[in-house]
Scaffold this motif. Structure first.
Motif, mmCIF file in Angstrom:
data_model
loop_
_atom_site.group_PDB
_atom_site.id
_atom_site.type_symbol
_atom_site.label_atom_id
_atom_site.label_comp_id
_atom_site.label_asym_id
_atom_site.label_seq_id
_atom_site.Cartn_x
_atom_site.Cartn_y
_atom_site.Cartn_z
ATOM 1 N N LEU C 254 0.847 -1.183 0.000
ATOM 2 C CA LEU C 254 0.000 0.000 0.000
ATOM 3 C C LEU C 254 0.883 1.234 0.000
ATOM 4 O O LEU C 254 1.964 1.215 0.576
ATOM 5 N N MET C 255 0.383 2.287 -0.624
ATOM 6 C CA MET C 255 1.132 3.525 -0.565
ATOM 7 C C MET C 255 0.411 4.498 0.330
ATOM 8 O O MET C 255 -0.816 4.454 0.455
ATOM 9 N N THR C 256 1.167 5.373 0.962
ATOM 10 C CA THR C 256 0.571 6.519 1.627
ATOM 11 C C THR C 256 0.900 7.717 0.757
ATOM 12 O O THR C 256 2.065 7.936 0.399
ATOM 13 N N THR C 257 -0.130 8.448 0.400
ATOM 14 C CA THR C 257 0.070 9.584 -0.494
ATOM 15 C C THR C 257 0.399 10.812 0.330
ATOM 16 O O THR C 257 -0.338 11.171 1.245
ATOM 17 N N THR C 258 1.516 11.424 0.030
ATOM 18 C CA THR C 258 1.874 12.673 0.710
ATOM 19 C C THR C 258 1.970 13.770 -0.338
ATOM 20 O O THR C 258 1.895 13.521 -1.531
ATOM 21 N N GLU C 259 2.185 14.974 0.119
ATOM 22 C CA GLU C 259 2.326 16.093 -0.823
ATOM 23 C C GLU C 259 3.423 15.801 -1.840
ATOM 24 O O GLU C 259 3.323 16.145 -3.008
ATOM 25 N N ARG C 260 4.448 15.111 -1.392
ATOM 26 C CA ARG C 260 5.561 14.788 -2.289
ATOM 27 C C ARG C 260 5.143 13.857 -3.420
ATOM 28 O O ARG C 260 5.752 13.846 -4.491
ATOM 29 N N SER C 261 4.123 13.051 -3.149
ATOM 30 C CA SER C 261 3.711 12.074 -4.161
ATOM 31 C C SER C 261 2.981 12.730 -5.316
ATOM 32 O O SER C 261 2.911 12.174 -6.408
ATOM 33 N N LEU C 262 2.411 13.904 -5.043
ATOM 34 C CA LEU C 262 1.362 14.412 -5.926
ATOM 35 C C LEU C 262 1.807 14.709 -7.353
ATOM 36 O O LEU C 262 0.978 14.703 -8.258
ATOM 37 N N ASP C 263 3.079 14.961 -7.580
ATOM 38 C CA ASP C 263 3.457 15.251 -8.966
ATOM 39 C C ASP C 263 4.115 14.064 -9.655
ATOM 40 O O ASP C 263 4.653 14.209 -10.749
ATOM 41 N N GLN C 264 4.074 12.884 -9.032
ATOM 42 C CA GLN C 264 4.708 11.749 -9.704
ATOM 43 C C GLN C 264 3.888 10.448 -9.686
ATOM 44 O O GLN C 264 4.414 9.386 -9.331
ATOM 45 N N PRO C 265 2.614 10.531 -10.046
ATOM 46 C CA PRO C 265 1.844 9.283 -10.041
ATOM 47 C C PRO C 265 2.414 8.219 -10.967
ATOM 48 O O PRO C 265 2.413 7.036 -10.624
#
Lengths: 420, 114, 482
Positions: C254-265
């Motif tokens: 599972l992933m936890t989505t953080t602000e850092r994740s938002l530009d690299q789906p």
């Protein structure tokens, strides 16, 4: 193509036969001939000897030399003979892949594509005959079908027949074809459920996702609601159900909607049969309303099949040549449902998958698709396109009449006659 | 429960409110129900401060700030839609109750509750 | 041809409404749904015909009849079908609590930026669950009527208290010796403590592993820091070990989505594919942390997340189109509700709430919470969702408490403002914990709810893809029915 009815070569019968349904047994004394066994022996009645060879001398009793084209009959098969001995009907064959007993020609629907056009006259003798056939069939018979017309029109006698099958042939699979409407009467459905036992399935057609299309196809107002109600009753009673959909110009454009409707509303059914049009009876008469090229519904049929399959509903596709089906759904195509019907077109000799393909019904000589072409194992056309190769068919063998109509050489006897 | 309800909109028919309110639109109470107006207001209360009061045979919607044309049209559309929903609800109440009751009875029977 | 001819089927009988709800998705799209969760997408003009019950288009009438939004005047069977379908849809509710989360320790070697609960001291056992508490928790587990019982071990880092995990598994199986329940076990872990003994035990008892992979190595390690900065390496090593010993199916991520994740789906998805996973769960931004501390409502974060999600979903669809089979799990959850007559078992998107009713969390100290998020709130001083304690409460006491029932009732969507009228309600759920955390109200003020906005954005997105693209239809149907 096997003929199920034939005219005796010789019928030496002194008095009208008192029994008309018989099982064949190898004759203990006259080799190559059959002893006929009936249910019960009325006083003074001895069944005729049945033979297919002409050299029977010195036979003193009744004698029938059977039709040459029915010499396929063997010990264990069940036949009907007209009281005057002149006509034989093969009613149940051990070698047959489908054996279906016609119970009546009466029906309360009037489907535009009906292959057994209804006749509104009393024909109870067919039901009586069916009781006899069941009694005479071997116990290890694999399967038997009951059809019509509409079998449930017999009401409680129909249920008695079902009970008779289940008690006489406990391991034989019973497949009943019905429009399902009578089962909307819960007490009738309950009686049926009490008699159906194990190994009994009812095949019921649905031709639309709402009443107007279905009722139009079956030409009976109120049929859809009754049919669905009947299916629901059978479902509540834990009965095995098959839903059948015949694909033609009226139903095929809606097959995705129909599949969704079944998946959503009738998910408990055991299986769904999607069937190509059989060019018999009323289908030929109504051809201009019903004909559609299978290629035209290729994508929709694939989508419909995948909807049903993904909802866990077992799905079978009948009477479609593999070149008319999307390769994704080849696994659902049934190779053959009847050994006395299937034929192949001359162009099929070049096809890589002909061994897996069911070919054509014999009735395709009354009309079938022009777009039949050899394919490779992955479904792509073998000769690069879907056009009809110019193959001249041999006039001595069966040939399909392609739609749009393509002139063919003269057919076998120059006539079109109703086959069964 | 240990939490407090925070009122995040200014919708109130009864409470006195200390704003200068601007009339936005009126609905005829003979064809529009109060609940439709309130639901329409509720829907837009994320970004707007709206209240509803009665004035004779009208329901008057007032705002604490000027609304643009799109907002007014949207509010009216919401109110109309809620009015339609009410008539759907009324017309289908009987069959909805019957279907729900039948479904619940079926589940109850199946589950053999102890 | 025949005296019994029915005229062309172009004149439908007089029709009436069946119960339905509608929602305008855009200027010319209206979603209409019935009480069994069946839906159709109409344009504005078609909807007007339905709304006024005056039809110029026979095909529209047939579409609405087939989907049980209209009924003919002499219909005999639609009411029965609707009640059967509704029963099917809600049939699982009386099963009640199937997911039981045991927080076996708070000890952990990671300090993930989004975690609220872990304690860094890896040696002290004061934050470990005791056997007595675990045994009492098992009493509660087996008091649930659910036939399917999934016991999930969490933490901190759950494997740091592997001894307790072993005892719980063995004892649970002993109590189920008659096989009357379907028991399954999952260990949620960062896989750092994984060793032979653990793998052997897991193999013997068919235990599944769930680990965290937040994305490519750099992203993962910046979210999930530990001494040595090698969380990613250890996690991927652990995945390989589990696959080798138990098989591919026994580990998921599972992933936890953080602000850092938002530009690299795309990079995150590529990472999952590279690691051999066939599903990715593009989860919501967690509100627990910054947002909860400040009680601020952050619409900005939600909109960015939705862009992230749409990019990710489209990328996954394209991967499938070119032959890589990978499922987007959030979409599959919504699609199950949309395409199959089943509410699905995802506790965070169901009504009545899955908190407590679907899942219970037994904390290391014996306290019982309605959800994992509820437990996290407690760490920040808010025990609104603490239901009781294994030491003092039985199952019935926990879920029949006044307080809890109020939460269930107040968050029940079909009686909540806006939700009760909403056509998407059958495909949505209730999240009292989320609304309490972000808005201070378990019912939630939907015009400002991120939870609501997500469903209102994702469902139309999925429906449009479904309608326009045959490949998507097949793909989504497979996702919904897997």
């Amino acid at each position: 193509m096997i003929e199920l009815r034939g005219r005796s070569e010789i019928a030496q019968i002194r008095a009208p036969l008192k029994k008309t349904v018989f099982r064949l047994e190898d004759h203990p004394e006259v080799s190559g001939s059959f002893q006929l066994v009936s249910t019960g022996t009325p006083r003074g009645f001895t069944p005729p000897l049945l033979s297919f060879s002409q050299d029977i001398d010195n036979w003193e009793g009744d004698l029938i030399i059977g039709p040459a084209n029915m010499s396929y009959l063997k010990s264990g098969d069940v036949i009907g003979i007209t009281a005057d001995g002149r006509f034989l009907d093969a009613l149940w064959r051990g070698n047959g892949t489908t054996n279906t007993l016609l119970l009546t020609e009466r029906c309360d629907n009037y489907c535009l594509m009906c292959s057994q056009p209804p006749r509104d006259r009393s024909d109870d003798w067919l039901l009586d005959q069916a009781f006899e056939v069941i009694s005479l069939m071997p116990e290890n018979a694999d399967e038997i079908g009951l059809s019509g017309g509409e079998p449930t029109l017999y009401g409680s006698r129909f249920i008695e027949l079902v009970a008779h099958v289940r008690s006489t042939l406990p391991v034989t699979a019973l497949h009943i074809l019905s429009n399902g409407r009578r089962f909307s009467d819960m007490s009738f459905a309950s009686e049926y459920a009490r008699s159906s036992g194990d190994g009994t399935m009812v095949g019921i057609p649905i031709y639309g996702a709402e009443y107007s299309l279905h009722d139009y196809v079956v030409q009976a107002a109120g049929a859809f609601d009754e049919t669905v109600d009947g299916i629901l009753n059978l479902g509540e009673l834990g009965q095995s159900i098959e839903i059948r959909v015949v694909l033609h110009a009226l139903t095929a454009p809606h097959i995705v909607d129909i599949a969704r409707y079944i998946a959503r509303n009738l998910p408990f059914v055991d299986q769904v049969a999607l069937m190509g049009l059989e060019m018999m009876g009323l289908a030929r008469h109504n051809l201009n309303r019903l004909w559609i090229e299978p290629i035209d519904y290729l994508e929709d049929l694939a989508e419909a099949t995948q909807i049903l399959d993904s909802h866990g509903i077992r799905t079978y596709i009948y009477n479609h040549q593999l070149c008319t089906l999307h390769p994704d759904i080849w696994e659902f195509a049934v190779k053959s449902i009847s050994d006395w019907k299937n034929e192949y077109d001359p162009v099929c000799s070049d096809c890589d998958v002909v061994a897996d393909c069911g070919g054509f019904f014999h009735s395709a000589k009354y009309g079938s698709s022009s777009s039949i072409f050899p394919v490779l194992a992955d479904g792509t056309p073998k000769f690069g396109s879907r056009s009809i190769p110019t193959v001249v068919s041999d006039s001595k063998i069966w040939s399909r009449r392609k739609i749009p109509l393509v002139p063919v050489e003269a057919s076998e006897n120059g006539q079109i006659d109703d086959d069964h | 429960m240990g939490y407090e309800r925070k009122r995040l909109s200014g919708v109130s028919v009864d409470e006195g409110i200390d704003y200068d309110m601007i009339e936005v639109v009126r609905f005829d109470s003979r064809v529009t129900s109060l609940s439709s107006v309130r639901k329409g207001i509720y829907r837009m209360s994320g970004t707007l401060g709206l209240i509803c009061r009665e004035d004779g045979s009208d329901f008057v919607v007032e705002s604490n700030a000027e609304l643009n044309q799109l907002e007014i049209v949207t509010l009216m559309r919401h109110v109309n839609d809620y009015q339609l929903r009410e008539s759907i609800s009324q017309e289908t109440a009987a069959i909805r109750d019957a279907v729900l009751a039948a479904a619940l009875i079926r589940i109850t029977r199946e589950h053999d509750f102890k | 041809m025949t005296q019994r001819e029915i005229a062309e089927q172009s004149v439908p009988k007089s029709v009436n409404w069946l119960p339905y709800r509608f929602e305008r998705l855009s200027s010319d799209e209206v979603l209409v749904s019935n009480i069994a969760g069946e839906w159709v997408l109409l344009d504005g003009q078609q909807f007007d015909q339905l709304a006024t019950l005056s039809f110029a288009d026979d095909d529209l009438v047939k579409l609405l009849l087939a989907n049980h939004i209209l009924i003919t005047e002499d219909d005999r069977v639609s009411g029965r079908l609707l009640s059967l379908k509704l029963a099917t849809r809600i049939r699982q509710l009386p099963e009640l609590t199937g997911l039981h989360i045991f927080v076996v320790t708070l000890r952990c070697d990671h300090s993930c930026e989004y975690c609220q609960v872990s304690r860094k001291n890896s040696n002290s056992t004061e934050h470990d669950m005791s056997w007595d508490d675990a045994a009492r928790a098992l009493d509660i587990v087996f008091s649930s009527p659910s036939t399917n019982l999934k016991i999930e071990f969490q933490g901190g880092e759950s494997l740091l208290n592997f001894e307790l995990i072993k005892r719980v598994v063995v004892e649970a199986k002993r109590r189920n010796i008659d096989g009357s329940r379907n028991l399954s076990f999952v260990i949620a872990s960062n896989l750092v403590p994984l060793n032979e003994e653990i793998l052997t035990f897991a193999l013997e008892h068919s235990i599944y592993f769930s680990t965290s992979i937040d994305g490519p190595e750099e992203l993962h390690n910046s979210n999930r820091s530990r001494p040595g900065r090698n969380s990613y390496q250890l996690a991927t090593d652990g995945i390989a070990s589990i696959r080798k010993t138990l098989g591919d199916d026994y580990v998921s991520a599972l992933m936890t989505t953080t602000e850092r994740s938002l530009d690299q789906p795309e990079a995150i998805i590529d990472e999952y594919v590279r690691l051999g996973f066939n599903e990715v769960f593009l989860r919501f931004l967690s509100p627990y942390g910054h947002a909860v501390k400040t009680r601020a409502i952050s619409r900005y974060g939600n909109r960015q997340w939705m862009d992230f999600y749409q990019r990710g979903l489209k990328y996954i669809i394209e991967l499938n189109r070119s032959g890589t089979e990978v499922v987007e799990v959030l979409a599959s959850i919504y699609l199950r509700k949309l395409l199959v007559n089943d509410c699905g078992g995802y506790v965070d998107l169901t009504t009545p709430t899955g908190a407590g009713l679907g899942a219970l969390v037994y904390n290391y100290d014996g306290d019982v919470y309605a959800s994992d998020e509820g437990r996290m709130l407690r760490e920040m001083g808010d025990d609104s969702f603490k239901l009781g304690s294994v030491r003092t409460h039985r199952y019935k006491d926990l879920i029949l408490s006044e307080r809890f029932l109020d939460v269930v009732e107040d968050s029940y969507a079909p009686s909540s403002p806006m939700c009760s009228d909403c056509a998407l309600e059958p495909f949505c759920g209730s999240d009292p914990v989320f609304h309490h955390s972000t808005q201070g109200d378990v019912t939630g003020f939907k015009p400002l709810s991120d939870f609501c906005e997500r469903t209102m954005t994702l469902v139309p997105l999925l429906l449009r893809l479904y309608r326009e693209d045959r490949f998507c239809r097949d793909l989504f149907t497979r996702w919904a029915t897997r």
